[in-house]
Structure formats: structure tokens, C-alpha cells
Design a protein around this motif. Structure first.
Motif, PDB file in Angstrom:
ATOM      1  N   VAL A 212       0.839  -1.203   0.000  1.00 48.22           N
ATOM      2  CA  VAL A 212       0.000   0.000   0.000  1.00 48.22           C
ATOM      3  C   VAL A 212       0.874   1.255   0.000  1.00 48.22           C
ATOM      4  O   VAL A 212       0.599   2.209  -0.732  1.00 48.22           O
ATOM      5  N   ILE A 213       1.919   1.249   0.792  1.00 47.53           N
ATOM      6  CA  ILE A 213       2.823   2.405   0.816  1.00 47.53           C
ATOM      7  C   ILE A 213       3.477   2.617  -0.542  1.00 47.53           C
ATOM      8  O   ILE A 213       3.551   3.741  -1.046  1.00 47.53           O
ATOM      9  N   ALA A 214       3.934   1.543  -1.162  1.00 49.88           N
ATOM     10  CA  ALA A 214       4.577   1.655  -2.479  1.00 49.88           C
ATOM     11  C   ALA A 214       3.595   2.172  -3.529  1.00 49.88           C
ATOM     12  O   ALA A 214       3.945   3.056  -4.332  1.00 49.88           O
ATOM     13  N   LEU A 215       2.373   1.652  -3.523  1.00 45.70           N
ATOM     14  CA  LEU A 215       1.369   2.133  -4.476  1.00 45.70           C
ATOM     15  C   LEU A 215       0.997   3.592  -4.211  1.00 45.70           C
ATOM     16  O   LEU A 215       0.811   4.374  -5.149  1.00 45.70           O
ATOM     17  N   ALA A 216       0.882   3.949  -2.942  1.00 48.43           N
ATOM     18  CA  ALA A 216       0.546   5.329  -2.594  1.00 48.43           C
ATOM     19  C   ALA A 216       1.624   6.290  -3.096  1.00 48.43           C
ATOM     20  O   ALA A 216       1.311   7.356  -3.647  1.00 48.43           O
ATOM     21  N   ARG A 217       2.867   5.936  -2.912  1.00 43.50           N
ATOM     22  CA  ARG A 217       3.963   6.787  -3.404  1.00 43.50           C
ATOM     23  C   ARG A 217       3.948   6.867  -4.921  1.00 43.50           C
ATOM     24  O   ARG A 217       4.150   7.937  -5.497  1.00 43.50           O
ATOM     25  N   GLU A 218       3.717   5.725  -5.562  1.00 43.70           N
ATOM     26  CA  GLU A 218       3.685   5.674  -7.029  1.00 43.70           C
ATOM     27  C   GLU A 218       2.547   6.538  -7.582  1.00 43.70           C
ATOM     28  O   GLU A 218       2.712   7.218  -8.597  1.00 43.70           O
ATOM     29  N   ARG A 219       1.402   6.516  -6.923  1.00 45.55           N
ATOM     30  CA  ARG A 219       0.222   7.255  -7.380  1.00 45.55           C
ATOM     31  C   ARG A 219       0.147   8.665  -6.811  1.00 45.55           C
ATOM     32  O   ARG A 219      -0.754   9.429  -7.160  1.00 45.55           O
ATOM     33  N   ASP A 220       1.033   8.988  -5.898  1.00 48.55           N
ATOM     34  CA  ASP A 220       1.028  10.275  -5.203  1.00 48.55           C
ATOM     35  C   ASP A 220      -0.310  10.495  -4.496  1.00 48.55           C
ATOM     36  O   ASP A 220      -0.926  11.547  -4.601  1.00 48.55           O
ATOM     37  N   GLU A 221      -0.751   9.452  -3.793  1.00 51.29           N
ATOM     38  CA  GLU A 221      -1.984   9.494  -3.015  1.00 51.29           C
ATOM     39  C   GLU A 221      -1.671   9.039  -1.597  1.00 51.29           C
ATOM     40  O   GLU A 221      -0.595   8.523  -1.322  1.00 51.29           O
ATOM     41  N   SER A 222      -2.642   9.200  -0.711  1.00 57.02           N
ATOM     42  CA  SER A 222      -2.437   8.750   0.663  1.00 57.02           C
ATOM     43  C   SER A 222      -2.593   7.230   0.735  1.00 57.02           C
ATOM     44  O   SER A 222      -3.341   6.641  -0.059  1.00 57.02           O
ATOM     45  N   PRO A 223      -1.907   6.574   1.682  1.00 60.55           N
ATOM     46  CA  PRO A 223      -2.089   5.136   1.857  1.00 60.55           C
ATOM     47  C   PRO A 223      -3.550   4.754   2.146  1.00 60.55           C
ATOM     48  O   PRO A 223      -4.035   3.731   1.665  1.00 60.55           O
ATOM     49  N   GLN A 224      -4.266   5.598   2.877  1.00 57.65           N
ATOM     50  CA  GLN A 224      -5.672   5.306   3.172  1.00 57.65           C
ATOM     51  C   GLN A 224      -6.504   5.294   1.893  1.00 57.65           C
ATOM     52  O   GLN A 224      -7.329   4.405   1.689  1.00 57.65           O
ATOM     53  N   THR A 225      -6.279   6.238   1.011  1.00 57.43           N
ATOM     54  CA  THR A 225      -7.014   6.295  -0.251  1.00 57.43           C
ATOM     55  C   THR A 225      -6.735   5.058  -1.086  1.00 57.43           C
ATOM     56  O   THR A 225      -7.653   4.435  -1.636  1.00 57.43           O
ATOM     57  N   VAL A 226      -5.472   4.672  -1.168  1.00 54.02           N
ATOM     58  CA  VAL A 226      -5.083   3.493  -1.950  1.00 54.02           C
ATOM     59  C   VAL A 226      -5.684   2.229  -1.346  1.00 54.02           C
ATOM     60  O   VAL A 226      -6.245   1.395  -2.069  1.00 54.02           O
ATOM     61  N   ALA A 227      -5.594   2.075  -0.038  1.00 57.67           N
ATOM     62  CA  ALA A 227      -6.127   0.875   0.618  1.00 57.67           C
ATOM     63  C   ALA A 227      -7.628   0.758   0.392  1.00 57.67           C
ATOM     64  O   ALA A 227      -8.143  -0.324   0.085  1.00 57.67           O
ATOM     65  N   ARG A 228      -8.349   1.847   0.556  1.00 58.67           N
ATOM     66  CA  ARG A 228      -9.800   1.815   0.356  1.00 58.67           C
ATOM     67  C   ARG A 228     -10.138   1.495  -1.096  1.00 58.67           C
ATOM     68  O   ARG A 228     -11.062   0.744  -1.373  1.00 58.67           O
ATOM     69  N   GLU A 229      -9.382   2.058  -2.016  1.00 55.62           N
ATOM     70  CA  GLU A 229      -9.621   1.797  -3.439  1.00 55.62           C
ATOM     71  C   GLU A 229      -9.366   0.324  -3.773  1.00 55.62           C
ATOM     72  O   GLU A 229     -10.144  -0.304  -4.496  1.00 55.62           O
ATOM     73  N   LEU A 230      -8.283  -0.241  -3.240  1.00 56.89           N
ATOM     74  CA  LEU A 230      -7.960  -1.644  -3.486  1.00 56.89           C
ATOM     75  C   LEU A 230      -9.053  -2.580  -2.967  1.00 56.89           C
ATOM     76  O   LEU A 230      -9.318  -3.618  -3.551  1.00 56.89           O
ATOM     77  N   LEU A 231      -9.671  -2.194  -1.872  1.00 52.72           N
ATOM     78  CA  LEU A 231     -10.726  -3.011  -1.276  1.00 52.72           C
ATOM     79  C   LEU A 231     -12.116  -2.684  -1.830  1.00 52.72           C
ATOM     80  O   LEU A 231     -13.105  -3.298  -1.437  1.00 52.72           O
ATOM     81  N   GLY A 232     -12.190  -1.727  -2.744  1.00 56.97           N
ATOM     82  CA  GLY A 232     -13.476  -1.372  -3.353  1.00 56.97           C
ATOM     83  C   GLY A 232     -14.391  -0.592  -2.426  1.00 56.97           C
ATOM     84  O   GLY A 232     -15.610  -0.619  -2.573  1.00 56.97           O
ATOM     85  N   LEU A 233     -13.800   0.112  -1.474  1.00 52.94           N
ATOM     86  CA  LEU A 233     -14.584   0.895  -0.529  1.00 52.94           C
ATOM     87  C   LEU A 233     -14.707   2.331  -1.044  1.00 52.94           C
ATOM     88  O   LEU A 233     -13.838   2.831  -1.766  1.00 52.94           O
ATOM     89  N   PRO A 234     -15.780   3.022  -0.679  1.00 52.98           N
ATOM     90  CA  PRO A 234     -15.921   4.417  -1.101  1.00 52.98           C
ATOM     91  C   PRO A 234     -14.862   5.292  -0.430  1.00 52.98           C
ATOM     92  O   PRO A 234     -14.362   4.965   0.652  1.00 52.98           O
ATOM     93  N   ALA A 235     -14.546   6.388  -1.058  1.00 51.21           N
ATOM     94  CA  ALA A 235     -13.565   7.327  -0.508  1.00 51.21           C
ATOM     95  C   ALA A 235     -14.066   7.846   0.837  1.00 51.21           C
ATOM     96  O   ALA A 235     -15.251   8.060   1.026  1.00 51.21           O
ATOM     97  N   ALA A 236     -13.136   8.020   1.753  1.00 46.88           N
ATOM     98  CA  ALA A 236     -13.518   8.478   3.107  1.00 46.88           C
ATOM     99  C   ALA A 236     -13.723   9.961   3.155  1.00 46.88           C
ATOM    100  O   ALA A 236     -13.213  10.733   2.455  1.00 46.88           O
TER     101      ALA A 236
END
Length: 101
Positions: A77-101
């Protein structure tokens, strides 16, 4: 008898190892660490390879495997967040198919 034992124990390890023929020596089986087990387990789950899942599960204790999988998830999640320039929480929620917080 003690003379032979003393003579044998007094030798250097290299001299002792030549006493046994190569076919008698057993190869040293390297133990897997929890991160190797976690990597194998997660990749096997992603590929739906039950045989490899079972094998990786036997490498370490269930607790160690759980810790390794959790650590792998955090690092991914940290690696993807850095790659996408997003927060780890945003990436984790997206990976799990959850709505944005």
C-alpha cells in the motif's frame, strides 16, 4: 578407543568433513523466513494455486505468516501510494473497493 576419539576431535573441521563420503552427507535444508513465506503465500493466493498456498503455510507458524502477510500488505500500500502520489488510506480503500472516506 579414547586415543582415536581424541585424535578425531583434535582435527580441524575441514579434516573431519572428509571422513564421510559425499553420498553420506545430507544437504543442509535452509529454513524459510516469514517474509519468504508471506511472499509465496500471497502470490499463490493471487494465482489461486492451492498447492503453493499449502506449502507456504507450512514454512512458518500461522502467527508468523499472518504477521508477514500484514507487513507485505503495508509495504504494498505504501509503495502504491507513493507511485500514485496518493495517501495510503485512499489506496487501501480503493484496493478493497470501498468508497472514498
Amino acid at each position: 578407543m579414547f586415543g582415536r576419539l581424541h585424535k578425531f576431535l583434535g582435527r580441524r573441521p575441514a579434516e573431519r568433513s572428509t571422513e564421510q563420503p559425499p553420498e553420506v552427507r545430507r544437504p543442509v535444508k535452509r529454513a524459510h523466513n516469514l517474509f519468504e513465506a508471506a511472499a509465496a503465500y500471497v502470490s499463490a493466493c493471487a494465482e489461486d494455486d492451492q498447492e503453493q498456498i499449502d506449502e507456504a503455510s507450512d514454512w512458518v507458524s500461522p502467527e508468523a505468516l499472518s504477521f508477514g502477510v500484514s507487513e507485505l500488505a503495508c509495504r504494498a500500500v505504501i509503495a502504491l501510494a507513493r507511485e500514485r502520489d496518493e495517501s495510503p488510506q485512499t489506496v487501501a480503500r480503493e484496493l478493497l473497493g470501498l468508497p472514498a472516506a
